[in-house]
Motif scaffolding. Structure first.
Motif, PDB file in Angstrom:
ATOM      1  N   LEU A  41      38.705  51.836  85.738  1.00 14.03           N
ATOM      2  CA  LEU A  41      37.362  51.765  86.325  1.00 14.03           C
ATOM      3  C   LEU A  41      36.871  50.325  86.444  1.00 14.03           C
ATOM      4  O   LEU A  41      35.721  50.002  86.144  1.00 14.03           O
ATOM      5  N   ASP A  42      37.780  49.455  86.868  1.00 13.42           N
ATOM      6  CA  ASP A  42      37.422  48.054  87.107  1.00 13.42           C
ATOM      7  C   ASP A  42      37.836  47.699  88.532  1.00 13.42           C
ATOM      8  O   ASP A  42      38.807  46.965  88.749  1.00 13.42           O
ATOM      9  N   PRO A  43      37.124  48.233  89.541  1.00  5.86           N
ATOM     10  CA  PRO A  43      37.528  48.021  90.935  1.00  5.86           C
ATOM     11  C   PRO A  43      37.451  46.565  91.376  1.00  5.86           C
ATOM     12  O   PRO A  43      38.160  46.159  92.296  1.00  5.86           O
ATOM     13  N   LEU A  44      36.607  45.756  90.736  1.00  5.62           N
ATOM     14  CA  LEU A  44      36.483  44.349  91.136  1.00  5.62           C
ATOM     15  C   LEU A  44      37.787  43.600  90.875  1.00  5.62           C
ATOM     16  O   LEU A  44      38.288  42.871  91.752  1.00  5.62           O
ATOM     17  N   VAL A  45      38.348  43.766  89.672  1.00  2.33           N
ATOM     18  CA  VAL A  45      39.619  43.108  89.358  1.00  2.33           C
ATOM     19  C   VAL A  45      40.742  43.682  90.202  1.00  2.33           C
ATOM     20  O   VAL A  45      41.620  42.954  90.685  1.00  2.33           O
ATOM     21  N   ALA A  46      40.735  45.002  90.407  1.00  3.16           N
ATOM     22  CA  ALA A  46      41.759  45.627  91.247  1.00  3.16           C
ATOM     23  C   ALA A  46      41.715  45.067  92.669  1.00  3.16           C
ATOM     24  O   ALA A  46      42.751  44.783  93.272  1.00  3.16           O
ATOM     25  N   GLY A  47      40.505  44.911  93.183  1.00  4.04           N
ATOM     26  CA  GLY A  47      40.363  44.342  94.528  1.00  4.04           C
ATOM     27  C   GLY A  47      40.820  42.896  94.591  1.00  4.04           C
ATOM     28  O   GLY A  47      41.439  42.471  95.575  1.00  4.04           O
ATOM     29  N   PHE A  48      40.531  42.125  93.528  1.00  4.49           N
ATOM     30  CA  PHE A  48      40.961  40.727  93.496  1.00  4.49           C
ATOM     31  C   PHE A  48      42.487  40.620  93.493  1.00  4.49           C
ATOM     32  O   PHE A  48      43.069  39.825  94.235  1.00  4.49           O
ATOM     33  N   VAL A  49      43.144  41.447  92.661  1.00  2.95           N
ATOM     34  CA  VAL A  49      44.606  41.422  92.581  1.00  2.95           C
ATOM     35  C   VAL A  49      45.207  41.813  93.931  1.00  2.95           C
ATOM     36  O   VAL A  49      46.149  41.180  94.421  1.00  2.95           O
ATOM     37  N   ALA A  50      44.657  42.857  94.542  1.00  5.77           N
ATOM     38  CA  ALA A  50      45.155  43.287  95.847  1.00  5.77           C
ATOM     39  C   ALA A  50      44.921  42.217  96.911  1.00  5.77           C
ATOM     40  O   ALA A  50      45.760  41.990  97.790  1.00  5.77           O
ATOM     41  N   PHE A  51      43.782  41.510  96.819  1.00  5.56           N
ATOM     42  CA  PHE A  51      43.471  40.452  97.779  1.00  5.56           C
ATOM     43  C   PHE A  51      44.468  39.303  97.678  1.00  5.56           C
ATOM     44  O   PHE A  51      44.907  38.750  98.693  1.00  5.56           O
ATOM     45  N   VAL A  52      44.841  38.935  96.451  1.00 12.76           N
ATOM     46  CA  VAL A  52      45.834  37.872  96.258  1.00 12.76           C
ATOM     47  C   VAL A  52      47.153  38.251  96.910  1.00 12.76           C
ATOM     48  O   VAL A  52      47.791  37.446  97.602  1.00 12.76           O
ATOM     49  N   VAL A  53      47.575  39.508  96.712  1.00 12.37           N
ATOM     50  CA  VAL A  53      48.832  39.959  97.311  1.00 12.37           C
ATOM     51  C   VAL A  53      48.752  39.908  98.833  1.00 12.37           C
ATOM     52  O   VAL A  53      49.677  39.444  99.514  1.00 12.37           O
ATOM     53  N   VAL A  54      47.642  40.359  99.400  1.00  8.95           N
ATOM     54  CA  VAL A  54      47.487  40.380 100.859  1.00  8.95           C
ATOM     55  C   VAL A  54      47.557  38.966 101.429  1.00  8.95           C
ATOM     56  O   VAL A  54      48.233  38.719 102.444  1.00  8.95           O
ATOM     57  N   ILE A  55      46.875  38.012 100.800  1.00  3.28           N
ATOM     58  CA  ILE A  55      46.871  36.635 101.300  1.00  3.28           C
ATOM     59  C   ILE A  55      48.273  36.027 101.243  1.00  3.28           C
ATOM     60  O   ILE A  55      48.733  35.380 102.196  1.00  3.28           O
TER      61      ILE A  55
END
Length: 237
Positions: A41-55
Motif C-alpha cells: 500500500l505504498d503506490p508512490l514508491v511503486a510509481g517511482f520505481v516504475a517511472f525509473v524503469v520506463v525512463i
C-alpha cells in the motif's frame, strides 16, 4: 519508392526484433520491487520505481532505426541520392516511440516544458548512436585500465555493467539521493528505504554475473590459464 520499400520492410522487421528483446526484461528485480510496494500500500514508491524503469528503457528504444544497418553495407546498396533522403525521412517513423512522442507533444494537457523535455530526451537517444566516438571507439572506451593480472577482465566487466538496465536504474535514485543529502533535504528515515531501492535495482546483475558473456564467453574463460575463482573475483570486483 519501389527501391526503398524492401529496405524499409527489412528495417522494420529488424527493429521489431530488437525492441522485443529490449522490452523483455520481466526478470529484472525492479518489477518485483514495484509490485511489492503496491501490495504494501505504498503506490508512490511503486510509481517511482516504475517511472525509473520506463525512463531507462525509453532511451534505447528511441534510437534511430537506420543505425541497425552498417554504413559499409548501406553504401553498397543500389540507392540513389533521392532514395537515401527518402529513407532518412521515413525510417524514424518505423519506430513506435516516434509516434508516441508526437502524440504526447500534441496532447493539449501536456505543458510546453514537459513536451520539450520529452522531445529532448528522444533526440539525444536518437542522435547518440551516430556520434563519432560511439561508432569508432565505443561509448565506454574512456574507462581506464585497472592494475594487476585481472585488470583487463575487470575493465571488460565494468563496460558490460554500464550497458545493463540494472546499473542505470540504480544510478538514477542513487544520484538523486546524493544530491538531496548534499543539500540537506534528505530525511534520515529515507536512508534505509533508499538504499534498499538501489540494491533492488542492481541486484539482478549479481544473480547473472556471466549473463552478458554467453556460451562463447564461458568457453573462453575455460581456455584461459586462470582459475575459476579468479574469473569470479573479476566479476565481483
Amino acid at each position: 519508392m519501389k527501391t526503398v520499400l524492401p529496405v524499409l520492410r527489412v528495417l522494420f522487421q529488424t527493429l521489431r526484433r530488437e525492441q522485443k528483446s529490449r522490452i523483455t526484461t520481466s526478470g529484472n528485480n525492479m518489477y518485483y520491487a514495484s509490485a511489492a510496494m503496491l501490495f504494501m500500500l505504498d503506490p508512490l514508491v511503486a510509481g517511482f520505481v516504475a517511472f525509473v524503469v520506463v525512463i531507462v528503457v525509453f532511451v534505447p528504444l528511441s534510437a534511430d532505426p537506420l543505425r541497425l544497418i552498417p554504413r559499409s553495407r548501406l553504401g553498397t546498396w543500389p540507392l540513389t541520392a533521392r532514395d537515401r533522403r527518402l529513407l532518412r525521412v521515413v525510417s524514424p517513423w518505423l519506430n513506435p516511440i516516434s509516434w508516441l512522442v508526437a502524440a504526447f507533444v500534441l496532447w493539449r494537457r501536456v505543458s510546453t516544458g514537459t513536451a520539450a523535455l520529452a522531445v529532448t530526451i528522444f533526440l539525444i537517444a536518437f542522435v547518440t548512436p551516430h556520434s563519432r566516438r560511439s561508432s569508432e571507439r565505443g561509448v565506454f572506451a574512456w574507462i581506464p585500465r585497472f592494475p594487476g593480472a585481472l585488470g583487463e577482465l575487470i575493465r571488460k566487466n565494468t563496460r558490460g555493467l554500464l550497458t545493463t538496465l540494472d546499473f542505470w536504474c540504480a544510478a538514477a535514485p542513487a544520484f538523486g539521493a546524493v544530491a538531496y543529502r548534499i543539500a540537506g533535504m534528505l530525511p534520515h528515515d529515507a536512508f534505509l528505504p533508499g538504499t534498499c531501492i538501489v540494491l533492488l535495482c542492481i541486484s539482478t546483475t549479481s544473480q547473472a554475473l556471466f549473463g552478458l558473456d554467453g556460451r562463447g564467453g564461458v568457453t573462453r574463460y575455460r581456455l584461459m590459464p586462470l582459475p575459476g575463482w579468479k574469473a569470479l573475483l573479476a566479476k565481483d570486483a
